[in-house]
Structure formats: C-alpha cells, structure tokens
Design a protein around this motif. Structure first.
Motif, PDB file in Angstrom:
ATOM      1  N   ILE A   5       0.844  -0.894  -0.151  1.00 55.91           N
ATOM      2  CA  ILE A   5       0.413  -0.103  -0.083  1.00 55.91           C
ATOM      3  C   ILE A   5       0.900   1.083   0.397  1.00 55.91           C
ATOM      4  O   ILE A   5       1.701   1.739   0.942  1.00 55.91           O
ATOM      5  CB  ILE A   5      -0.926   0.192   1.107  1.00 55.91           C
ATOM      6  N   SER A   6       0.609   2.115  -1.281  1.00 56.09           N
ATOM      7  CA  SER A   6       1.437   2.995  -0.967  1.00 56.09           C
ATOM      8  C   SER A   6       0.795   4.387  -0.600  1.00 56.09           C
ATOM      9  O   SER A   6       1.345   5.906  -0.675  1.00 56.09           O
ATOM     10  CB  SER A   6       2.299   3.114  -1.815  1.00 56.09           C
ATOM     11  N   LEU A   7      -0.150   4.263  -0.942  1.00 56.73           N
ATOM     12  CA  LEU A   7      -0.850   5.618  -0.663  1.00 56.73           C
ATOM     13  C   LEU A   7      -2.492   5.245   0.044  1.00 56.73           C
ATOM     14  O   LEU A   7      -3.685   4.888  -0.026  1.00 56.73           O
ATOM     15  CB  LEU A   7      -1.510   6.612  -1.950  1.00 56.73           C
ATOM     16  N   PHE A  28       5.033  14.033  10.492  1.00 60.39           N
ATOM     17  CA  PHE A  28       5.128  13.460   9.021  1.00 60.39           C
ATOM     18  C   PHE A  28       5.407  14.534   9.049  1.00 60.39           C
ATOM     19  O   PHE A  28       6.424  16.093   8.918  1.00 60.39           O
ATOM     20  CB  PHE A  28       3.330  13.319   9.225  1.00 60.39           C
ATOM     21  N   GLU A  29       5.977  14.329   7.186  1.00 61.50           N
ATOM     22  CA  GLU A  29       6.608  15.236   7.120  1.00 61.50           C
ATOM     23  C   GLU A  29       6.228  15.387   5.148  1.00 61.50           C
ATOM     24  O   GLU A  29       5.548  15.208   5.090  1.00 61.50           O
ATOM     25  CB  GLU A  29       8.232  13.994   6.504  1.00 61.50           C
ATOM     26  N   PRO A  30       6.214  16.861   4.945  1.00 60.11           N
ATOM     27  CA  PRO A  30       5.282  17.242   3.513  1.00 60.11           C
ATOM     28  C   PRO A  30       6.176  16.024   2.250  1.00 60.11           C
ATOM     29  O   PRO A  30       7.142  16.630   2.456  1.00 60.11           O
ATOM     30  CB  PRO A  30       5.370  18.720   3.434  1.00 60.11           C
ATOM     31  N   ALA A  49       9.323   7.900   8.998  1.00 55.29           N
ATOM     32  CA  ALA A  49       9.984   6.103  10.021  1.00 55.29           C
ATOM     33  C   ALA A  49       9.239   4.990   8.491  1.00 55.29           C
ATOM     34  O   ALA A  49       9.596   4.271   8.470  1.00 55.29           O
ATOM     35  CB  ALA A  49       9.180   5.690  10.978  1.00 55.29           C
ATOM     36  N   GLN A  50       8.517   5.818   7.512  1.00 54.17           N
ATOM     37  CA  GLN A  50       7.499   4.898   6.721  1.00 54.17           C
ATOM     38  C   GLN A  50       7.505   6.086   5.386  1.00 54.17           C
ATOM     39  O   GLN A  50       6.518   6.500   4.637  1.00 54.17           O
ATOM     40  CB  GLN A  50       6.172   4.603   7.348  1.00 54.17           C
ATOM     41  N   PRO A  51       8.326   6.428   4.970  1.00 50.99           N
ATOM     42  CA  PRO A  51       8.249   7.299   3.349  1.00 50.99           C
ATOM     43  C   PRO A  51       7.685   7.032   2.435  1.00 50.99           C
ATOM     44  O   PRO A  51       7.044   7.319   1.283  1.00 50.99           O
ATOM     45  CB  PRO A  51       9.494   7.944   3.230  1.00 50.99           C
ATOM     46  N   GLU A  52       7.600   5.092   2.269  1.00 53.14           N
ATOM     47  CA  GLU A  52       7.079   4.901   0.739  1.00 53.14           C
ATOM     48  C   GLU A  52       5.055   4.299   1.157  1.00 53.14           C
ATOM     49  O   GLU A  52       4.714   4.443   0.239  1.00 53.14           O
ATOM     50  CB  GLU A  52       7.283   3.425   0.788  1.00 53.14           C
ATOM     51  N   LEU A  53       5.123   4.911   2.672  1.00 54.75           N
ATOM     52  CA  LEU A  53       3.409   5.187   2.813  1.00 54.75           C
ATOM     53  C   LEU A  53       3.171   6.323   2.652  1.00 54.75           C
ATOM     54  O   LEU A  53       3.526   7.237   3.721  1.00 54.75           O
ATOM     55  CB  LEU A  53       2.605   4.526   3.685  1.00 54.75           C
ATOM     56  N   GLN A  54       2.140   7.162   1.498  1.00 53.42           N
ATOM     57  CA  GLN A  54       1.750   8.311   1.647  1.00 53.42           C
ATOM     58  C   GLN A  54       0.227   8.470   2.469  1.00 53.42           C
ATOM     59  O   GLN A  54      -0.280   7.842   2.381  1.00 53.42           O
ATOM     60  CB  GLN A  54       1.769   9.490   0.482  1.00 53.42           C
TER      61      GLN A  54
END
Length: 147
Positions: A5-7, A28-30, A49-54
């Motif tokens: 799941i990416s988004l 969170f980061e923008p 810690a989980q940048p692949e899930l936006q």
C-alpha cells in the motif's frame, strides 16, 4: 502483482490546517503540494519512518455529489469519521506529548489484550487510534471488555 500500500486518503476540513497539524504536531513530513486546476490541490505527507506510505489529505469536494459532500462535512463536524491507526513505542508517553501540544483525546491510554491503546482526534475531527502493541493470543480476549 501488488507489492504494498503506497497511498491512503484522509478527509480533512482545511488542507493548510491539516498539513500544519500533521507536520508540526504529528511529526509527518510534507511531500506533494500541487495545485491541479482551479478546484483541486493534491497534498500528501508521510511519516519519516515509513516514507513509502503517503497520506493524501483531501477535502470532500467534486467529483463527489453535493449530497455526499454535505453528508461528509456533517460527519466531520460531528467528529464521526475514522482516520487510521498509528503504531507507537510508548503510548502513555506519546499521549502526554500530544496532549501537551493540544491534541484532543477521546480515550486516554488503556490496557488492552493487544497492548496499550489511546484514541485521539486530529484537527479535522477524524479519530485515530494509537497502539503500543504486544504479542497476544485469541485467549487473551476471553472476558475482555471494550468501551
């Protein structure tokens, strides 16, 4: 083949306020903030810690029907929309830190068979669950009460 799941999308009242909440308060980061025509803005954040899930922050708007937009806005005003779950390493400490930043909690940290859980609301009224997980078995739920 699906790999992950990416988004995920999260309904918010105001994009700027939600972006500020998730970056300044929640850590969170923008990611993306793109205006796509006169009536649509694509805004995403991700946890470091989980940048692949936006997380796609979005407001109830077209192409939804006017009736659905109004219903979702009522649910937001009532604080009735679920958000998502957040894993934490220390639920009580996270509760204290977020409470000090003005985050509204529906339920303080409580022991559950699966760990320690607290329920909060974001600044759009979405409720979120914070869980400090621990190992459990189905038998751990025998007689457990949730309220």
């Amino acid at each position: 083949m699906i790999t992950n799941i990416s988004l995920i999308s999260l309904w918010v009242r105001d994009l700027d306020e939600a972006l500020e909440f998730y970056t300044s308060i929640m850590g969170f980061e923008p990611k993306d903030d793109i205006t796509m025509g006169p009536d649509f803005r694509w805004v995403t954040v991700a946890h470091p810690a989980q940048p692949e899930l936006q997380v796609h922050l979005t407001t109830p708007s077209k192409p939804l029907s006017d009736d659905l937009i109004a219903a979702m806005q009522r649910a937001q005003a009532d604080g009735g929309l679920p958000g998502f779950g957040l894993a934490v390493d220390d639920c009580r400490k996270t509760y204290e830190e977020l409470s000090a930043k003005g985050v509204e909690f529906i339920q303080p940290p409580e022991e559950r068979p699966y760990g320690v859980e607290a329920l909060m609301r974001d600044n759009s009224g979405n409720w979120m669950v914070l869980v400090e997980s621990r190992d459990y078995t189905p038998e751990d739920f025998d007689g457990a009460e949730f309220g």
